[in-house]
Design an enzyme around this catalytic site. Structure first.
Site, PDB file in Angstrom:
ATOM      1  N   HIS A  86       0.853  -1.180   0.000  1.00 17.45           N
ATOM      2  CA  HIS A  86       0.000   0.000   0.000  1.00 17.45           C
ATOM      3  C   HIS A  86       0.890   1.231   0.000  1.00 17.45           C
ATOM      4  O   HIS A  86       2.139   1.119  -0.052  1.00 17.45           O
ATOM      5  CB  HIS A  86      -0.968  -0.022   1.186  1.00 17.45           C
ATOM      6  CG  HIS A  86      -0.298  -0.229   2.513  1.00 17.45           C
ATOM      7  ND1 HIS A  86       0.675   0.608   3.001  1.00 17.45           N
ATOM      8  CD2 HIS A  86      -0.445  -1.213   3.442  1.00 17.45           C
ATOM      9  CE1 HIS A  86       1.073   0.178   4.184  1.00 17.45           C
ATOM     10  NE2 HIS A  86       0.426  -0.937   4.475  1.00 17.45           N
ATOM     11  N   GLU A  87       0.257   2.387   0.070  1.00 18.54           N
ATOM     12  CA  GLU A  87       0.987   3.655  -0.035  1.00 18.54           C
ATOM     13  C   GLU A  87       2.068   3.792   1.055  1.00 18.54           C
ATOM     14  O   GLU A  87       3.107   4.430   0.832  1.00 18.54           O
ATOM     15  CB  GLU A  87      -0.025   4.817   0.035  1.00 18.54           C
ATOM     16  CG  GLU A  87       0.472   6.131  -0.501  1.00 18.54           C
ATOM     17  CD  GLU A  87       1.241   6.025  -1.815  1.00 18.54           C
ATOM     18  OE1 GLU A  87       2.306   6.648  -1.897  1.00 18.54           O
ATOM     19  OE2 GLU A  87       0.783   5.308  -2.750  1.00 18.54           O
ATOM     20  N   GLY A  88       1.842   3.167   2.205  1.00 19.88           N
ATOM     21  CA  GLY A  88       2.858   3.199   3.261  1.00 19.88           C
ATOM     22  C   GLY A  88       4.149   2.529   2.803  1.00 19.88           C
ATOM     23  O   GLY A  88       5.244   3.091   2.938  1.00 19.88           O
ATOM     24  N   HIS A  89       4.015   1.322   2.246  1.00 26.13           N
ATOM     25  CA  HIS A  89       5.204   0.622   1.746  1.00 26.13           C
ATOM     26  C   HIS A  89       5.898   1.422   0.639  1.00 26.13           C
ATOM     27  O   HIS A  89       7.129   1.498   0.578  1.00 26.13           O
ATOM     28  CB  HIS A  89       4.812  -0.756   1.189  1.00 26.13           C
ATOM     29  CG  HIS A  89       4.172  -1.666   2.182  1.00 26.13           C
ATOM     30  ND1 HIS A  89       2.889  -2.151   2.030  1.00 26.13           N
ATOM     31  CD2 HIS A  89       4.628  -2.178   3.347  1.00 26.13           C
ATOM     32  CE1 HIS A  89       2.590  -2.941   3.052  1.00 26.13           C
ATOM     33  NE2 HIS A  89       3.621  -2.976   3.861  1.00 26.13           N
ATOM     34  N   GLN A 143       5.840 -15.117  13.028  1.00 26.75           N
ATOM     35  CA  GLN A 143       5.431 -13.948  13.801  1.00 26.75           C
ATOM     36  C   GLN A 143       3.925 -13.876  14.009  1.00 26.75           C
ATOM     37  O   GLN A 143       3.430 -12.909  14.566  1.00 26.75           O
ATOM     38  CB  GLN A 143       5.973 -12.656  13.175  1.00 26.75           C
ATOM     39  CG  GLN A 143       5.312 -12.244  11.878  1.00 26.75           C
ATOM     40  CD  GLN A 143       6.089 -11.118  11.192  1.00 26.75           C
ATOM     41  OE1 GLN A 143       7.203 -11.313  10.733  1.00 26.75           O
ATOM     42  NE2 GLN A 143       5.505  -9.938  11.144  1.00 26.75           N
ATOM     43  N   GLY A 171       8.549   1.618   8.740  1.00 24.92           N
ATOM     44  CA  GLY A 171       7.580   2.662   9.027  1.00 24.92           C
ATOM     45  C   GLY A 171       7.413   2.881  10.519  1.00 24.92           C
ATOM     46  O   GLY A 171       7.547   1.952  11.321  1.00 24.92           O
ATOM     47  N   ASP A 205       4.607   0.758  13.111  1.00 21.56           N
ATOM     48  CA  ASP A 205       4.943  -0.325  14.024  1.00 21.56           C
ATOM     49  C   ASP A 205       6.110   0.136  14.891  1.00 21.56           C
ATOM     50  O   ASP A 205       7.251  -0.290  14.734  1.00 21.56           O
ATOM     51  CB  ASP A 205       5.275  -1.583  13.232  1.00 21.56           C
ATOM     52  CG  ASP A 205       4.053  -2.085  12.478  1.00 21.56           C
ATOM     53  OD1 ASP A 205       2.980  -2.191  13.103  1.00 21.56           O
ATOM     54  OD2 ASP A 205       4.152  -2.347  11.271  1.00 21.56           O
ATOM     55  N   GLN A 224       8.029  -2.417  17.027  1.00 16.48           N
ATOM     56  CA  GLN A 224       8.867  -3.223  16.137  1.00 16.48           C
ATOM     57  C   GLN A 224      10.152  -2.463  15.804  1.00 16.48           C
ATOM     58  O   GLN A 224      11.249  -3.036  15.830  1.00 16.48           O
ATOM     59  CB  GLN A 224       8.101  -3.554  14.858  1.00 16.48           C
ATOM     60  CG  GLN A 224       8.944  -4.202  13.767  1.00 16.48           C
ATOM     61  CD  GLN A 224       8.096  -4.574  12.568  1.00 16.48           C
ATOM     62  OE1 GLN A 224       7.335  -5.534  12.609  1.00 16.48           O
ATOM     63  NE2 GLN A 224       8.210  -3.807  11.498  1.00 16.48           N
ATOM     64  N   SER A 282      -2.154  -2.961   5.755  1.00 15.12           N
ATOM     65  CA  SER A 282      -2.704  -4.049   4.933  1.00 15.12           C
ATOM     66  C   SER A 282      -3.944  -4.646   5.583  1.00 15.12           C
ATOM     67  O   SER A 282      -4.824  -5.176   4.905  1.00 15.12           O
ATOM     68  CB  SER A 282      -1.665  -5.145   4.739  1.00 15.12           C
ATOM     69  OG  SER A 282      -0.488  -4.605   4.177  1.00 15.12           O
TER      70      SER A 282
END
Lengths: 292, 292
Positions: free
Chosen positions: A34-37, A61, A147, A150, A153, A186
């Site tokens: 998506h646009e984030g990736h 995970q 990003g 998370d 993470q 996602s």
């Protein structure tokens, strides 16, 4: 763009690129791009001559009751998006090649991984850290971009890279949001129409809470409690946590600590879907800044 | 020979060597160098243009009641031996630089590390695997050479390198022995004169047992039991284990399995000192080889 599925081939290519003095940036994803990736890929292209995007829905995970099997895997669409974003190598290994028979060694994360997501998803961060280490060894990046959505993470991975001397620079990129503020994810596609309408309330609450904390950081507990109560009063929404943490250690902290490297983090459950989000708290207002 | 104590400096040097297409071999030790370590350096020099020897008495692989504090640290003598053996870089970091405040990420080994040494020394192999991974990241070797004496350690490290895609070739070098058969070890210096006289009985028992097994592999249990009893009958000697294992998995196995990648392993305690040793069992005698 070259698509690679064999880990050994990927490792040979990335070692060769290094020997040719190519700077390698990696963007690690589970696909369903998506646009984030894509924003991570754009940042990677600014920073490095070669961009590797990995797509791997990492079984280790996911918890036993989580969405591993139904997690979306639109590979052809992902590959097209990656190509048009300018990815040089798309690495999409088969699970059997990442976890062959007899696989048994993993990364054990420490205290940064114990609370919040770590407490709610036992084993999750060990699974993430292990696969990220493996993917780093296979793609041999100089830098890896993740990003800020998370956030825990990110803290776990920074800690791993430091502790294990991995010599990879971790860059973070800002959260990409829908027009109504919902952080792009996602998993948003799991939301029903009515859930999707409620979903932006998490970010709205975080920004409003951050504004209140900026005005009155001493009463942070009352402010957090009131925000939690407001979110919880929405029938479909189950608040998992809303807390102020140090962005490196993920220990809960006071927003009036000076200096404050604080994040306001939140997680809610909307039906079967978890939403995570966070906002940075501004540095503390001191008397010298003209505060009351 | 250059002596390096700063991990960051070591990493920069080894990355530079790689970029200059130098083949790097590393020999990892806890110092107190002896002929066994020097044999590893000699093999390293045959295999690679640059040899890095690491000396680090790793606290995380010692149990609370073990000999971390009294472990010998004859640094000047070690450095002289390393230099005359042809080591190019001696990397001897301070513990505080390997485990700085906040250190919390480690390698979790699997089933290969559970039995024998793993069972007797809880946490030992996780400590070994973690520091070996870190030292590999800092010295960036193409190959790493370990002695066959610590056979389970070798199996654990091979498993880690495979599982985490470390892309380091693990070479093993044969056990170096004193004239009477005792495997050379830094801990042999703990033995009293009378203990030192008894110590070769471990290797003697292993070779005799291996010969008996070669003749009569079907009765392997009785043969092992008799050998254990013989060793145990020596008043000062406490037998910890004597077993036939697969050299890769360290699962106990039958010597008449075909093919047999078997080791006969033994550990005894002589006073406060543990002695480890092992011998390879020859491939099974089949009828076609002219056996009975």
């Amino acid at each position: 763009m070259q698509i690679i599925t064999d880990p050994t081939a990927m490792q040979r290519i990335s070692e060769d690129l290094r020997m040719k003095h190519q700077l390698i940036a990696v963007v690690m994803t589970m696909g369903a791009l998506h646009e984030g990736h894509i924003s991570l890929v754009r940042e990677a292209k600014k920073q490095a001559g070669t961009v590797i995007l990995t797509i791997f829905v990492n079984p280790s995970q996911f918890g036993p009751s989580e969405d591993f099997h139904r997690y979306p895997r639109p590979f052809d669409k992902d590959a097209a998006m990656a190509k048009s974003a300018g990815v040089d190598y798309l690495f999409a290994p088969e699970p059997d090649l990442i976890y062959p028979e007899g696989f048994q060694t993993s990364v054990a994360t420490g205290s940064v991984a114990e609370r919040f997501e770590g407490a709610l998803r036992p084993g999750h961060f060990n699974g993430v850290a292990t696969v990220v280490l493996k993917l780093m060894m296979l793609t041999r990046p100089h830098l890896a971009i993740f990003g800020q959505k998370d956030a825990q993470q990110l803290a776990v991975l920074r800690t791993m890279v430091r502790d294990l001397n991995l010599n990879v620079r971790i860059l973070e990129a800002p959260i990409i949001r829908e027009h109504d503020g919902l952080a792009v994810s996602s998993r948003n596609m799991y939301l029903s129409t009515s859930q999707r309408e409620l979903a932006p309330l998490l970010y709205k609450t975080l920004t409003e809470t951050a504004a209140r904390l900026a005005e009155n950081s001493e009463n942070y507990k009352e402010i957090l409690d009131a925000s939690k109560e407001r979110l919880s009063s929405i029938p479909a929404m189950n608040v998992e946590y809303l807390a102020i943490v140090d962005r490196d250690t993920f220990v809960e902290t006071r927003p009036d600590n000076d200096p404050c490297r604080c994040l306001l983090i939140g997680a809610v459950r909307l039906g079967g879907t978890r939403l995570l989000d966070n906002v940075q708290l501004p540095p503390r207002k001191t008397a010298e800044d003209g505060g009351a």
